[in-house]
Design a protein around this motif. Structure first.
Motif, PDB file in Angstrom:
ATOM      1  N   LEU A  93      -8.513   2.595  11.159  1.00 12.78           N
ATOM      2  CA  LEU A  93      -7.310   3.429  11.195  1.00 12.78           C
ATOM      3  C   LEU A  93      -6.602   3.460   9.849  1.00 12.78           C
ATOM      4  O   LEU A  93      -5.870   4.385   9.544  1.00 12.78           O
ATOM      5  CB  LEU A  93      -6.358   2.903  12.269  1.00 12.78           C
ATOM      6  N   LYS A  94      -6.795   2.420   9.057  1.00 13.54           N
ATOM      7  CA  LYS A  94      -6.196   2.384   7.725  1.00 13.54           C
ATOM      8  C   LYS A  94      -7.309   2.378   6.694  1.00 13.54           C
ATOM      9  O   LYS A  94      -8.352   1.756   6.917  1.00 13.54           O
ATOM     10  CB  LYS A  94      -5.367   1.111   7.557  1.00 13.54           C
ATOM     11  N   TYR A  95      -7.065   2.993   5.565  1.00 20.67           N
ATOM     12  CA  TYR A  95      -8.111   3.084   4.559  1.00 20.67           C
ATOM     13  C   TYR A  95      -7.458   3.239   3.191  1.00 20.67           C
ATOM     14  O   TYR A  95      -6.732   4.208   2.964  1.00 20.67           O
ATOM     15  CB  TYR A  95      -9.011   4.289   4.855  1.00 20.67           C
ATOM     16  N   ALA A  96      -7.679   2.308   2.293  1.00 22.71           N
ATOM     17  CA  ALA A  96      -7.131   2.418   0.935  1.00 22.71           C
ATOM     18  C   ALA A  96      -8.168   1.911  -0.052  1.00 22.71           C
ATOM     19  O   ALA A  96      -7.909   1.043  -0.876  1.00 22.71           O
ATOM     20  CB  ALA A  96      -5.827   1.616   0.832  1.00 22.71           C
ATOM     21  N   THR A  97      -9.366   2.483   0.046  1.00 18.88           N
ATOM     22  CA  THR A  97     -10.500   2.001  -0.740  1.00 18.88           C
ATOM     23  C   THR A  97     -11.019   3.140  -1.618  1.00 18.88           C
ATOM     24  O   THR A  97     -12.033   3.759  -1.329  1.00 18.88           O
ATOM     25  CB  THR A  97     -11.605   1.478   0.218  1.00 18.88           C
ATOM     26  N   GLY A  98     -10.285   3.444  -2.649  1.00 20.97           N
ATOM     27  CA  GLY A  98     -10.677   4.531  -3.551  1.00 20.97           C
ATOM     28  C   GLY A  98     -10.228   5.888  -3.028  1.00 20.97           C
ATOM     29  O   GLY A  98      -9.477   5.972  -2.061  1.00 20.97           O
ATOM     30  N   TYR A  99     -10.668   6.943  -3.719  1.00 18.16           N
ATOM     31  CA  TYR A  99     -10.231   8.288  -3.356  1.00 18.16           C
ATOM     32  C   TYR A  99     -10.683   8.625  -1.944  1.00 18.16           C
ATOM     33  O   TYR A  99     -11.767   8.238  -1.513  1.00 18.16           O
ATOM     34  CB  TYR A  99     -10.790   9.318  -4.344  1.00 18.16           C
TER      35      TYR A  99
ATOM     36  N   SER B 254       0.892   5.937  -3.736  1.00 21.01           N
ATOM     37  CA  SER B 254      -0.245   5.581  -4.583  1.00 21.01           C
ATOM     38  C   SER B 254      -1.236   4.692  -3.861  1.00 21.01           C
ATOM     39  O   SER B 254      -2.435   4.755  -4.110  1.00 21.01           O
ATOM     40  CB  SER B 254       0.239   4.864  -5.838  1.00 21.01           C
ATOM     41  N   GLN B 255      -0.717   3.813  -2.983  1.00 23.55           N
ATOM     42  CA  GLN B 255      -1.587   2.852  -2.325  1.00 23.55           C
ATOM     43  C   GLN B 255      -1.868   3.230  -0.880  1.00 23.55           C
ATOM     44  O   GLN B 255      -2.521   2.469  -0.167  1.00 23.55           O
ATOM     45  CB  GLN B 255      -0.965   1.440  -2.369  1.00 23.55           C
ATOM     46  N   SER B 256      -1.347   4.373  -0.437  1.00 24.90           N
ATOM     47  CA  SER B 256      -1.538   4.757   0.961  1.00 24.90           C
ATOM     48  C   SER B 256      -1.028   3.648   1.882  1.00 24.90           C
ATOM     49  O   SER B 256      -1.696   3.230   2.830  1.00 24.90           O
ATOM     50  CB  SER B 256      -3.027   5.032   1.214  1.00 24.90           C
ATOM     51  N   SER B 257       0.181   3.175   1.602  1.00 22.38           N
ATOM     52  CA  SER B 257       0.726   2.003   2.286  1.00 22.38           C
ATOM     53  C   SER B 257       0.949   2.239   3.774  1.00 22.38           C
ATOM     54  O   SER B 257       1.243   3.352   4.194  1.00 22.38           O
ATOM     55  CB  SER B 257       2.063   1.605   1.657  1.00 22.38           C
ATOM     56  N   GLY B 258       0.844   1.163   4.506  1.00 22.19           N
ATOM     57  CA  GLY B 258       1.067   1.227   5.940  1.00 22.19           C
ATOM     58  C   GLY B 258       2.281   0.406   6.315  1.00 22.19           C
ATOM     59  O   GLY B 258       3.382   0.657   5.846  1.00 22.19           O
ATOM     60  N   GLY B 259       2.037  -0.594   7.150  1.00 21.34           N
ATOM     61  CA  GLY B 259       3.133  -1.406   7.660  1.00 21.34           C
ATOM     62  C   GLY B 259       2.946  -1.539   9.162  1.00 21.34           C
ATOM     63  O   GLY B 259       2.029  -0.957   9.733  1.00 21.34           O
ATOM     64  N   PRO B 260       3.822  -2.333   9.809  1.00 23.70           N
ATOM     65  CA  PRO B 260       3.664  -2.582  11.243  1.00 23.70           C
ATOM     66  C   PRO B 260       3.620  -1.316  12.097  1.00 23.70           C
ATOM     67  O   PRO B 260       2.869  -1.239  13.048  1.00 23.70           O
ATOM     68  CB  PRO B 260       4.897  -3.430  11.582  1.00 23.70           C
TER      69      PRO B 260
ATOM     70  N   ALA C 289       2.420   1.484  11.596  1.00 23.79           N
ATOM     71  CA  ALA C 289       1.242   2.340  11.420  1.00 23.79           C
ATOM     72  C   ALA C 289       0.402   2.427  12.685  1.00 23.79           C
ATOM     73  O   ALA C 289      -0.227   3.452  12.948  1.00 23.79           O
ATOM     74  CB  ALA C 289       0.390   1.834  10.264  1.00 23.79           C
ATOM     75  N   VAL C 290       0.406   1.368  13.471  1.00 21.49           N
ATOM     76  CA  VAL C 290      -0.434   1.347  14.669  1.00 21.49           C
ATOM     77  C   VAL C 290      -0.102   2.506  15.607  1.00 21.49           C
ATOM     78  O   VAL C 290      -0.983   3.095  16.226  1.00 21.49           O
ATOM     79  CB  VAL C 290      -0.316  -0.017  15.384  1.00 21.49           C
ATOM     80  N   LYS C 291       1.152   2.862  15.702  1.00 19.52           N
ATOM     81  CA  LYS C 291       1.548   3.993  16.549  1.00 19.52           C
ATOM     82  C   LYS C 291       1.760   5.252  15.722  1.00 19.52           C
ATOM     83  O   LYS C 291       1.420   6.354  16.146  1.00 19.52           O
ATOM     84  CB  LYS C 291       2.841   3.653  17.300  1.00 19.52           C
ATOM     85  N   TYR C 292       2.328   5.086  14.525  1.00 24.30           N
ATOM     86  CA  TYR C 292       2.818   6.253  13.792  1.00 24.30           C
ATOM     87  C   TYR C 292       1.993   6.632  12.570  1.00 24.30           C
ATOM     88  O   TYR C 292       2.278   7.611  11.905  1.00 24.30           O
ATOM     89  CB  TYR C 292       4.278   6.016  13.368  1.00 24.30           C
ATOM     90  N   GLY C 293       0.970   5.857  12.232  1.00 28.73           N
ATOM     91  CA  GLY C 293       0.174   6.172  11.040  1.00 28.73           C
ATOM     92  C   GLY C 293       0.815   5.635   9.773  1.00 28.73           C
ATOM     93  O   GLY C 293       1.858   4.983   9.805  1.00 28.73           O
ATOM     94  N   THR C 294       0.165   5.899   8.648  1.00 27.43           N
ATOM     95  CA  THR C 294       0.625   5.354   7.366  1.00 27.43           C
ATOM     96  C   THR C 294       1.323   6.441   6.550  1.00 27.43           C
ATOM     97  O   THR C 294       1.494   7.565   7.000  1.00 27.43           O
ATOM     98  CB  THR C 294      -0.571   4.818   6.560  1.00 27.43           C
ATOM     99  N   THR C 295       1.723   6.073   5.338  1.00 24.27           N
ATOM    100  CA  THR C 295       2.378   7.012   4.430  1.00 24.27           C
ATOM    101  C   THR C 295       1.631   8.343   4.391  1.00 24.27           C
ATOM    102  O   THR C 295       2.226   9.417   4.447  1.00 24.27           O
ATOM    103  CB  THR C 295       2.421   6.411   3.008  1.00 24.27           C
ATOM    104  N   ARG C 296       0.306   8.223   4.290  1.00 24.24           N
ATOM    105  CA  ARG C 296      -0.566   9.398   4.241  1.00 24.24           C
ATOM    106  C   ARG C 296      -0.231  10.443   5.308  1.00 24.24           C
ATOM    107  O   ARG C 296      -0.276  11.642   5.053  1.00 24.24           O
ATOM    108  CB  ARG C 296      -2.003   8.906   4.456  1.00 24.24           C
ATOM    109  N   ASP C 297       0.104   9.963   6.499  1.00 23.21           N
ATOM    110  CA  ASP C 297       0.286  10.863   7.633  1.00 23.21           C
ATOM    111  C   ASP C 297       1.619  11.600   7.620  1.00 23.21           C
ATOM    112  O   ASP C 297       1.869  12.442   8.479  1.00 23.21           O
ATOM    113  CB  ASP C 297       0.143  10.068   8.938  1.00 23.21           C
ATOM    114  N   TYR C 298       2.497  11.261   6.691  1.00 23.72           N
ATOM    115  CA  TYR C 298       3.809  11.909   6.633  1.00 23.72           C
ATOM    116  C   TYR C 298       3.974  12.817   5.417  1.00 23.72           C
ATOM    117  O   TYR C 298       4.935  13.562   5.333  1.00 23.72           O
ATOM    118  CB  TYR C 298       4.926  10.850   6.723  1.00 23.72           C
ATOM    119  N   VAL C 299       3.022  12.767   4.500  1.00 20.98           N
ATOM    120  CA  VAL C 299       3.131  13.578   3.279  1.00 20.98           C
ATOM    121  C   VAL C 299       2.730  15.011   3.573  1.00 20.98           C
ATOM    122  O   VAL C 299       1.632  15.267   4.048  1.00 20.98           O
ATOM    123  CB  VAL C 299       2.171  13.062   2.190  1.00 20.98           C
TER     124      VAL C 299
END
Lengths: 469, 469
Positions: free
Chosen positions: A192-198, B154-160, B162-172
């Motif tokens: 569900l999470k992925y931060a391994t390169g582009y 830059s790092q596609s950060s997540g956090g707790p 993310a399990v329900k709501y996804g990571t930074t990626r999912d809000y951009v």
């Protein structure tokens, strides 16, 4: 880009890879069957492939690509051919790579809520298979009963449920891809999470078959929502229907469907399907609103809140679907608008998208442009995500008016989208028919980057040439 | 890649762009302040920049990039410096481009549930600002009180959550980016759906400052969930804690937090924060489970279902947090594990991620590898997404053991992740420290594509050189 003609030697080589039964040429294939491989659902376009290949394994796709890469033969991958932007049309002829034999669901992973599938599986078939074990694959394009997952991936397809659940893009974890040179890669990981390169996975999604051939996909799934409520809300003013959309969200409710249909869209479709529907004279548009969840009492509460929001608008009698059959009928009407428009006339479908609160302005603008240029449009779409399908009806327009005259008004519609913070395609892709309008949405610097990426993946430009840019 | 040294002429040119007050050099800056620009939160690394620039506008960034592009000067963008993979370290010296002055939230669009922000805004500050108007920005890295949005992107950060709501990626939705040559683009549109060419937005997210400098971001938002329930569940067997995670999801519940903490992780953190916590002798791990939503009765029902699932395991007394203060304390303990480990010892943090049901196997494998190679690890993380942070404690390891000896066991851990369908970073990125392990997760064909993409964006390789690959 110049390509090599398809030689008899290559045909023999293809037969060595996929067996002669899966190498179709015009000479030895029934005409109607062969012709179908040169069409999709975009207007009335047809381009004839030199040969149609139907590989059955990743290894076969890899060998085909290696050969075509070496010999500079164009390859256009094809799913079910339900695309609306001409993405599957082999405009430079060459090979049509039909993925129809990649039709197996490989593994439903109930422990991890994931499914691994081949791309030639029909979207609805996947939905049904995972539903049997209580799981949910939300993306549901109107053509879900016939379109393939691979096409959905290529076009970043959405559907009504995107408003709550996102589009195909949001469910892809990992893709097996055959690159133009025949190399086989997995783009990411089954996590569900992925931060391994582009992020090659998200780069593939929406790339319309121009970067690689998808041969397997891993999707994440959700628990299946046990209940839903569906209501059809008639409006006396189109603009109010568009306004109400935003108001529902502002009330803190995220419906699982929020569809807008002009009077004619719903009328044509119910006629086409022969599903009777009462349409009072003064109704100009409808919203189809679905709520879903695990708890029916919670849904009733939300439905009440929706009613409270709608009370502020000039609405007719709200139809609350109370049987599964009635719900099916309403969704069938919504999903068959495209087919009913096609049944009535050739049409161009523009896949406009704006931030949802700008929908009333977009709709008004589209109608105003139509009046000014003298064409008729039927509008409907996913109002919850600001995604309005504008169907321009050919009617009695001449070839000249249809092929050339509409460029200017379509440009104006797209300029309006961009001005409102939107873009020229929400879920149908650019393909062939939106290509002339890319400069409206994107700067030359963006296109330069995209062309560069294409060059990295496909240095000889053999994959789906002539599309996107 | 060879770079040009920073000349006095260039420093003068920078002063012309951003004013002398925002051009920091070692000679004229207080030593501690300057030194901080050469560090992040990754182990105890330090690399000195030749100059630190603090631009305040996109136009200034564009001018800086144009100059550095022309003169082949390395540029390493920097957010708050809380990264854990060395992404912000200027390992080839040159310019550190600090984004600290890009600290304005530009527009909260309540009609469209969107926010436009500069990248130097602290994540929690954005969350608080949108919460004031009833909106929700879910991504919440442990460092949310100090990290910047730009670093999260830059790092596609997540956090707790993310399990329900996804990571930074999912809000951009859309990014304003300055390319290495100084060109300024928007990568997409402010829309929920997007199918207009290659997805440059998602390509930028997670690219660790190697493709362009993000100067503005448009995020989508959700309605703020009005209620939540938080429970701390003690387990007598670590493996059972990891197993219970998957069982909760299979029961149809998607928690908004599902955190795993080894005994030592929670003990160190509560000591570090001086928040007293009873830890019976026989407890080896905890799960911190949060449920959220708009309806408290619905949440109570879900909590009951969670209890039913947990009954099947050997758990101690479940602590149900019943005040806001108690909830805060529990989350504070979880979020400060990293800080408490850092307080105790230098450590290497591996950001392992696997499909969630594989977590017990991963955890067991990590411990087994540690025993075999003689190192101690403290494990915790986002169990709901299979994202386990493995903190290898330096303790009394020699320089040789620390710098060289650990490569083999870390490789083994990553090989195990990949074997289980996972990868080597879930949310921290590759940066400097995971670079040697990329070949474990990705084939040469993948890396070749990534290098090609880098070359398209940044032909002179000046942006954050030496990172990822």
């Amino acid at each position: 880009m110049t390509f090599s003609p398809l030689t008899p030697e290559l045909v023999v080589a293809f037969e060595g890879i996929v067996s002669p039964a899966h190498v179709l040429t015009a000479q030895r294939t029934e005409a109607l069957q062969y012709e179908a491989y040169g069409r999709d659902h975009t207007e009335d376009f047809h381009f004839a492939p030199d040969v149609v290949l139907r590989p059955g394994t990743t290894e076969e796709v890899s060998q085909i690509m290696r050969l075509c890469h070496e010999h500079r033969v164009p390859v256009t991958a094809r799913g079910a051919g339900t695309g609306l932007s001409g993405g599957a049309l082999p405009i430079h002829n060459g090979v049509v790579l039909s993925m129809e034999r990649f039709n197996k669901i490989l593994h439903i992973d109930e422990r991890n809520l994931q499914v691994t599938s081949e791309p030639g599986v029909v979207t609805e078939a996947l939905q049904n298979a995972v539903k049997e074990v209580g799981l949910f694959y939300p993306p549901d394009p109107a053509s879900k009963g016939s379109c393939f997952l691979g096409g959905n991936l290529s076009q970043s397809s959405g559907g009504p449920k995107a408003v709550k659940y996102g589009t195909t893009r949001d469910y892809v974890l990992n893709l097996q891809v055959v690159l133009p040179n025949g190399d086989v890669i997995w783009t990411g990981a089954n996590t569900l999470k992925y931060a391994t390169g582009y992020n090659l996975t998200q780069l593939m999604v929406g790339s319309e078959g121009t970067l690689g051939i998808i041969t397997q996909v891993v999707f994440r799934l959700l628990p299946y929502p046990q209940h839903n409520i569906l209501m059809l809300v008639p409006f006396r003013q189109e603009a109010q229907a568009a306004e109400a959309v935003s108001a529902v969200f502002r009330a803190g409710i995220i419906p699982s469907g929020m569809e807008f249909m002009e009077r004619e869209a719903i009328a044509w479709s119910s006629d086409y399907l022969k599903i009777p529907l009462t349409l009072p004279e003064d109704i100009t548009a409808h919203l189809l609103i679905e709520l879903d969840g695990q708890d029916i009492e919670q849904l009733y509460k939300e439905a009440e809140q929706v009613y409270e929001v709608l009370e502020k608008y000039d609405v007719g009698e709200i139809l609350l679907a109370d049987t599964a059959g009635q719900k099916d009928d309403l969704w069938k009407i919504r999903r068959n608008i495209g087919n009913s428009v096609r049944y009535n006339s050739v049409y161009k479908e523009e896949d406009t998208v704006v931030p949802r609160a700008e929908l009333p302005t977009l709709l008004k603008g589209v109608k105003e442009i139509g009046q000014r240029y003298g064409f008729k449009s039927v509008c409907y779409g996913h109002a919850g995500d600001g995604n309005l399908h504008v169907n321009i009806i050919r009617g009695t327009l001449t070839d000249e008016e249809w092929n050339v005259g509409l460029r200017e008004p379509i440009s104006e519609i797209f300029q309006l989208c961009v001005k409102l913070g939107g873009t020229i395609s929400g879920e149908h892709g650019i393909g062939l028919v939106q290509k002339p309008y890319m400069h409206i949405a994107l700067k030359e610097a963006n296109l330069h980057l995209m062309r560069g990426i294409k060059q990295v993946f496909d240095p000889h430009g053999i994959l789906n040439p002539g599309k996107i840019f």
